[in-house]
Design a protein around this motif. Structure first.
Motif, short mmCIF file in Angstrom:
data_model
loop_
_atom_site.label_atom_id
_atom_site.label_comp_id
_atom_site.label_asym_id
_atom_site.label_seq_id
_atom_site.Cartn_x
_atom_site.Cartn_y
_atom_site.Cartn_z
N THR A 1 -59.30 3.36 -17.64
CA THR A 1 -58.28 4.16 -18.03
C THR A 1 -57.00 4.07 -16.90
N LEU A 2 -56.05 4.33 -17.54
CA LEU A 2 -54.77 4.49 -16.21
C LEU A 2 -54.14 5.67 -16.69
N LYS A 3 -53.97 6.56 -15.68
CA LYS A 3 -53.41 8.09 -15.73
C LYS A 3 -52.22 8.29 -14.73
N ILE A 4 -51.44 8.79 -15.35
CA ILE A 4 -50.00 9.20 -14.68
C ILE A 4 -49.92 10.83 -14.65
N TRP A 5 -49.52 11.38 -13.34
CA TRP A 5 -49.26 12.67 -13.15
C TRP A 5 -47.86 12.78 -12.50
N ASP A 6 -47.08 13.91 -12.93
CA ASP A 6 -46.15 14.25 -12.62
C ASP A 6 -46.51 15.31 -11.36
N LEU A 7 -45.76 14.98 -10.14
CA LEU A 7 -46.21 15.91 -9.02
C LEU A 7 -45.47 17.03 -9.04
N ARG A 8 -44.35 17.23 -9.72
CA ARG A 8 -43.46 18.21 -9.74
C ARG A 8 -44.30 19.26 -10.65
N THR A 9 -44.84 18.93 -11.47
CA THR A 9 -45.68 20.01 -12.22
C THR A 9 -47.08 19.90 -12.18
N ASN A 10 -47.72 18.95 -11.38
CA ASN A 10 -49.12 18.72 -11.12
C ASN A 10 -49.88 18.62 -12.64
N LYS A 11 -49.31 17.95 -13.72
CA LYS A 11 -49.87 17.75 -14.84
C LYS A 11 -49.78 16.17 -15.23
N LEU A 12 -50.90 16.09 -15.88
CA LEU A 12 -51.10 14.53 -16.51
C LEU A 12 -49.95 14.36 -17.85
N ILE A 13 -49.31 13.30 -17.44
CA ILE A 13 -48.19 13.28 -18.40
C ILE A 13 -48.39 11.97 -19.43
N GLN A 14 -48.99 10.88 -18.78
CA GLN A 14 -49.47 9.86 -19.52
C GLN A 14 -50.78 9.36 -19.28
N HIS A 15 -51.55 9.15 -20.50
CA HIS A 15 -52.98 8.29 -20.33
C HIS A 15 -53.07 7.13 -21.13
N TYR A 16 -53.24 6.26 -20.32
CA TYR A 16 -53.53 4.80 -21.44
C TYR A 16 -55.10 4.55 -21.25
#
Length: 480
Positions: A216-231
């Motif tokens: 998996t490859l995951k991307i988090w937005d550090l401004r919201t601390n939320k996972l925004i994309q998951h490949y």
């Protein structure tokens, strides 16, 4: 279909293989471009550092000094130094010239897995099997401080662009975020199914991405601390990835032998490159993003020209502006799979199927993938990564070049919408079938492994009985 979907590819050209470098005697584990655009560095299991000069017919430099596998390499921001990490527990700082002089840094008590410069070139950060992340002074050439909260081997560590944060990941299945001023861990993401293998910030520092042995490859937005994309586009663990400087693309290299190129604005896989024989161990964009390199278990370093980023979405929008409703159905730029396009006068072998368009590029296979990645934040996922958000969705709704057709735009638009809807349904169906096929393959593998284990147990049991019988009566007993 080819003619219609080909219009979309005014946006992109295929990546192409520029050069390949042979000189390593074993697997290539890491690679990085010099910011001066004149050199490419690579490290290998053969313990050597190679500096490839990109000028035609220029000689390469081989530097030796490490006593074990080189695991990481990076040029300083000014290109005058190269840092390497190694399983020999040391970090070396090299001058990338003919002399190849180096300084050795020692503080880790186990293999060092990665090394990276801060953006100002004043600091180094390293990750190690001793479960620590260490920060070093480049100018004073000494160890500064250690970060210790990982509970297993640390695979990778990187500075944020502004140097205020460090991201690290490791075999404890976690990705940690550290404040460099307080030395405290300020966040921990720990939802990996296996080891977290690689981590990095995007160029604006608003997001971090991490990859895993679970493919998996995951991307988090550090401004919201939320996972925004998951490949999950690879079929084996991801060893390395690299953000394009625009933040619009990511390339990843995997043990499945492929390089994948993801469009982060659209949240989907756009290319699969086959060039290496065996696992792809490292990938890296150049600082300008016009080139990227890959290194593999086959000992080769391949250099590719990016091409697909040459025309920006904004350029297309200036030529084609169209919007009928606030939230229209998908337009041609949303069609999956992508159709082929001809960007060279010579003929290429192109095959259009329901799930992919495959073409031959410079002797290497390039798949224009149809697969949509799993997005956890809906259509807004591009906002955290590329910084375009809703305007990009609107942009994609405006990229339909009506002027290439003649006749009645309204009736043609209705037909095209119907075609797009049908293609979208087909794509979703193929995606479901692919998932089910993958699950079936996994179950079959489990059954085969279980059957193999049973056969081994039966053979071992028979062997024990035969041995016991021989010890009892002194004569062998034959079982059928």
């Amino acid at each position: 279909l080819c003619n219609l979907t080909g219009c979309e590819h005014i946006l992109q050209e295929d990546p192409s293989l520029e050069r390949h470098f042979k000189g390593h005697k074993d697997a290539v584990t890491c690679a990085d471009f010099n910011p001066n655009r004149k050199q490419l560095a690579s490290g290998s299991v053969d313990k050597s550092l190679m500096i490839w000069n990109l000028a035609p017919k220029a000689r390469a430099f081989r530097f030796v000094g490490h006593q074990d596998v080189i695991t990481g390499v990076q040029f300083s921001p000014f290109g005058n130094l190269v840092a390497t990490s190694s399983k020999d527990r040391t970090v070396r700082l090299w001058t990338p010239s003919m002399k190849g002089e180096s300084t050795v840094f020692k503080a880790h008590t186990a293999a060092v897995r990665s090394v990276a410069f801060s953006n100002d070139g004043q600091r180094l950060v390293t990750a190690s099997d001793d479960k620590s992340v260490k920060v070093w002074s480049v100018h004073r050439q000494c160890f500064v401080y250690s970060l210790n909260q990982h509970t297993n081997w640390v695979r990778c560590a990187r500075f944020s662009p502004d140097g205020r944060l460090i991201a690290s990941c490791g075999d404890d299945r976690s990705v940690r975020l550290w404040d460099t001023s307080t030395k405290h861990c300020i966040n921990c993401f720990s939802d990996y199914g296996g080891s977290a293998t690689f981590v990095d910030f995007n160029s604006s520092g608003t997001c971090i991405a991490s990859s895993g042995a679970d493919s998996t490859l995951k991307i988090w937005d550090l401004r919201t601390n939320k996972l925004i994309q998951h490949y999950q586009v690879h079929s084996a663990g991801i060893n390395s990835f690299s953000f394009h400087p625009s933040n619009n693309y990511v390339i990843s290299g995997s043990s499945d032998g492929t390089i994948k190129i993801l469009d982060l604005l659209e949240g989907r896989l756009i290319y699969t490159l086959h060039g290496h024989k065996g696992a792809v161990m490292t990938v890296a964009f150049s600082r300008a993003g016009d080139l990227f390199a890959s290194g593999g278990a086959d000992g080769q370093v391949l250099m590719w020209r990016t091409n697909f980023d040459t025309k920006s979405y904004q350029d297309v929008l200036q030529q084609h502006s169209r919007r009928s409703t606030p939230d229209p159905p998908p337009h041609l730029s949303d069609v999956h799979p992508r159709g082929p396009h001809v960007h060279h006068p010579q003929s290429t072998a192109i095959q259009v199927t329901r799930d992919a368009a495959t073409s031959s590029v410079d002797g290497w296979t390039v798949d224009h993938s149809a697969g949509r990645a799993g997005l956890t934040a809906g259509r807004q996922t591009g906002a955290g990564v590329g910084g375009r958000g809703r305007t990009e969705d609107e942009a994609r709704g405006q990229t339909h070049p009506l002027e290439v057709f003649s006749g009645h735009p309204s009736s043609l638009d209705s037909i095209l919408r119907h075609i797009v809807q049908q293609l979208d349904i087909l794509t979703q169906t193929v995606s479901v079938l692919e998932e089910r096929l993958t699950l079936t393959e996994d179950k079959l593998k489990e059954c085969l492994l279980h059957q193999s284990q049973i056969l081994k147990d039966v053979r071992a049991s028979r062997e024990r009985r035969r041995t016991e019988s021989e010890e009892t009566d002194g004569s062998p007993v034959h079982f059928t």
